[in-house]
Design a protein around this motif. Structure first.
Motif, PDB file in Angstrom:
ATOM      1  N   ILE A 191       0.813  -0.989   0.060  1.00  0.00           N
ATOM      2  CA  ILE A 191      -0.036  -0.133  -0.091  1.00  0.00           C
ATOM      3  C   ILE A 191       0.856   1.241   0.072  1.00  0.00           C
ATOM      4  O   ILE A 191       1.667   1.429   0.819  1.00  0.00           O
ATOM      5  N   LYS A 192       0.742   2.119  -1.004  1.00  0.00           N
ATOM      6  CA  LYS A 192       1.577   3.449  -1.105  1.00  0.00           C
ATOM      7  C   LYS A 192       3.089   3.039  -0.626  1.00  0.00           C
ATOM      8  O   LYS A 192       3.560   3.757  -0.183  1.00  0.00           O
ATOM      9  N   GLY A 193       3.433   1.940  -1.484  1.00  0.00           N
ATOM     10  CA  GLY A 193       5.013   1.464  -1.228  1.00  0.00           C
ATOM     11  C   GLY A 193       5.441   1.025   0.005  1.00  0.00           C
ATOM     12  O   GLY A 193       6.758   0.773   0.021  1.00  0.00           O
ATOM     13  N   LYS A 194       4.700   0.528   0.910  1.00  0.00           N
ATOM     14  CA  LYS A 194       4.976  -0.075   2.017  1.00  0.00           C
ATOM     15  C   LYS A 194       4.290  -1.367   2.150  1.00  0.00           C
ATOM     16  O   LYS A 194       3.038  -1.480   1.523  1.00  0.00           O
ATOM     17  N   TRP A 195       4.861  -2.461   2.616  1.00  0.00           N
ATOM     18  CA  TRP A 195       4.353  -3.768   2.862  1.00  0.00           C
ATOM     19  C   TRP A 195       3.647  -3.776   4.197  1.00  0.00           C
ATOM     20  O   TRP A 195       4.098  -3.220   5.090  1.00  0.00           O
ATOM     21  N   TYR A 196       2.532  -4.576   4.001  1.00  0.00           N
ATOM     22  CA  TYR A 196       1.582  -4.837   5.248  1.00  0.00           C
ATOM     23  C   TYR A 196       1.379  -6.051   5.139  1.00  0.00           C
ATOM     24  O   TYR A 196       1.037  -6.865   4.162  1.00  0.00           O
ATOM     25  N   ILE A 197       1.521  -6.779   6.493  1.00  0.00           N
ATOM     26  CA  ILE A 197       0.849  -8.158   6.709  1.00  0.00           C
ATOM     27  C   ILE A 197      -0.023  -8.041   7.716  1.00  0.00           C
ATOM     28  O   ILE A 197      -0.062  -7.519   8.977  1.00  0.00           O
ATOM     29  N   TYR A 198      -1.370  -8.447   7.513  1.00  0.00           N
ATOM     30  CA  TYR A 198      -2.670  -8.609   8.496  1.00  0.00           C
ATOM     31  C   TYR A 198      -2.408 -10.280   8.624  1.00  0.00           C
ATOM     32  O   TYR A 198      -2.320 -11.101   7.995  1.00  0.00           O
ATOM     33  N   TYR A 199      -2.562 -10.411  10.176  1.00  0.00           N
ATOM     34  CA  TYR A 199      -2.745 -11.634  10.654  1.00  0.00           C
ATOM     35  C   TYR A 199      -3.750 -11.604  11.958  1.00  0.00           C
ATOM     36  O   TYR A 199      -4.048 -10.634  12.568  1.00  0.00           O
ATOM     37  N   ALA A 200      -3.897 -12.991  12.371  1.00  0.00           N
ATOM     38  CA  ALA A 200      -4.980 -12.956  13.698  1.00  0.00           C
ATOM     39  C   ALA A 200      -3.883 -13.659  14.555  1.00  0.00           C
ATOM     40  O   ALA A 200      -3.411 -14.673  14.033  1.00  0.00           O
ATOM     41  N   ALA A 201      -4.424 -13.685  15.906  1.00  0.00           N
ATOM     42  CA  ALA A 201      -3.430 -14.156  16.802  1.00  0.00           C
ATOM     43  C   ALA A 201      -4.262 -14.078  18.267  1.00  0.00           C
ATOM     44  O   ALA A 201      -5.134 -13.207  18.307  1.00  0.00           O
ATOM     45  N   ALA A 202      -4.069 -15.028  19.014  1.00  0.00           N
ATOM     46  CA  ALA A 202      -4.661 -15.255  20.337  1.00  0.00           C
ATOM     47  C   ALA A 202      -3.575 -15.163  21.459  1.00  0.00           C
ATOM     48  O   ALA A 202      -2.351 -15.350  21.288  1.00  0.00           O
ATOM     49  N   PRO A 203      -4.012 -15.057  22.706  1.00  0.00           N
ATOM     50  CA  PRO A 203      -3.043 -15.044  23.958  1.00  0.00           C
ATOM     51  C   PRO A 203      -3.073 -16.489  24.105  1.00  0.00           C
ATOM     52  O   PRO A 203      -3.823 -17.581  23.869  1.00  0.00           O
ATOM     53  N   ASN A 204      -1.825 -17.056  24.590  1.00  0.00           N
ATOM     54  CA  ASN A 204      -1.728 -18.257  25.333  1.00  0.00           C
ATOM     55  C   ASN A 204      -2.296 -18.563  26.458  1.00  0.00           C
ATOM     56  O   ASN A 204      -2.252 -19.701  27.001  1.00  0.00           O
TER      57      ASN A 204
END
Length: 331
Positions: free
Chosen positions: A76-89
């Motif tokens: 997006i506009k020259g920058k990389w983005y990684i979207y992800y989901a996570a949970a607490p242990n």
């Protein structure tokens, strides 16, 4: 027609491909759910043997310490983005999933560089199970689409859309686009999740996955005119039957959590998805690692609707036991 040999990557569920400068950048859920990986190849078939790079690992504690799911990489506009989901242990009282959504940013041209910065949790305005974010840009507006639980609606997750102020902040109205209402969306669990967007000519197509993650898993479809108000739920039409589901003929079961890419010549649309090649699963399907990443060409009918047909049979070797394959990655 492009010739794809399946699976394209072994034991990587929730597959996502971003194509840039002739390269296919692949990510997906690692079966240990403890890291985010990238592979890069100039062909889809080349992803199978491509070196795997670990670009982020789970935290020791807190909200990003457990069950890292369904990463997606976007530029997006020259920058990389990684979207992800996570949970607490940490264990929670009812022992259900407790995921929230997060995003990483990298301002380097090379997504494999060690420049990833944690931009934190995506705030949707209410606190509940949330996962499977994707983004798209239309008419210079950035949109965020994701799955989240609403405690007032029976089921585990529905699909929502919102505009974005920036790649880590939502802005304005949030609209629910679909919830589990048909029988095929309620097998095992009441689920709508894993949204993916394909924009083609005058329409925007939004696929999603439904039901539990065994052989019941399948793909549904919404679509809207690109000139319509995408935040108005009435702009979207929902297909009443799944458009992609298990195939006994081709021994492919539970196809879903797809993304989209194009052929090397950019002339053919391709769906990327995961599926298993056997029906019987020992224990929780979530921990059976053999959801392999697969891909096949999309056909289109004369009124512009996608035809996925059946998930195609395997052409490459696959493991025949629920063992996680040895890592071949940069740590």
């Amino acid at each position: 027609m492009v010739n794809i040999s399946n699976p394209i990557v072994l034991q990587r569920a929730d597959p996502f491909i971003y194509k840039e400068k002739g390269n296919y950048i692949f990510t997906g859920s690692h079966p240990k759910y403890d890291r985010i990986i990238l592979r890069i190849s100039d062909t889809i078939n080349g992803l199978y043997d491509a070196k795997e790079h670990v670009i982020w690992e789970k935290h020791d504690k807190g909200g990003q310490s457990h069950l890292i799911w369904a990463p997606e990489i976007h530029k997006i506009k020259g920058k990389w983005y990684i979207y992800y989901a996570a949970a607490p242990n940490e264990k929670i009282e009812d022992d259900t999933f407790n995921h929230r959504m997060y995003v990483l940013e990298n301002n380097s041209d090379d997504p494999l560089s060690d420049n990833w910065v944690d931009k934190g949790q995506i705030d949707t305005g209410w606190d509940s199970f949330a996962l499977d974010a994707t983004i798209f840009c239309l008419n210079d507006t950035l949109y965020y689409v994701w799955a989240q639980q609403d405690f007032e609606i029976p089921g585990h997750s529905n699909i929502y859309i919102s505009k974005m102020k920036n790649p880590w902040t939502l802005e304005g109205e949030i609209t629910m686009l679909t919830y589990p209402e048909y029988d095929w969306e309620k097998q095992g669990f009441l689920v709508n999740e894993g949204p993916a967007v394909l924009i083609k000519e005058n329409y925007i197509y939004l696929t999603y996955s439904a039901s539990a993650t065994g052989i019941e898993y399948c793909v549904g479809l919404l679509y809207a005119d690109i000139t319509s108000d995408l935040l108005d739920s009435s702009s979207w039409s929902k297909v009443s039957q799944p458009i992609f589901k298990s195939s006994n003929v081709n021994a492919q079961y539970g196809p879903g959590h797809n993304s989209f890419t194009v052929s090397e010549d950019d002339n053919q649309d391709i769906i990327v998805y995961h599926a298993r090649n056997y029906q019987t699963i020992e224990g929780d399907p979530l921990y059976d690692p053999n959801r392999h990443a697969r891909a096949q060409v999309i056909e289109w009918d004369n009124i512009g609707m996608p035809i996925l047909g059946e998930p195609v049979p395997d052409e490459r070797w696959t493991p025949n036991s629920p063992r996680i394959l040895e890592d071949d990655s940069d740590d």
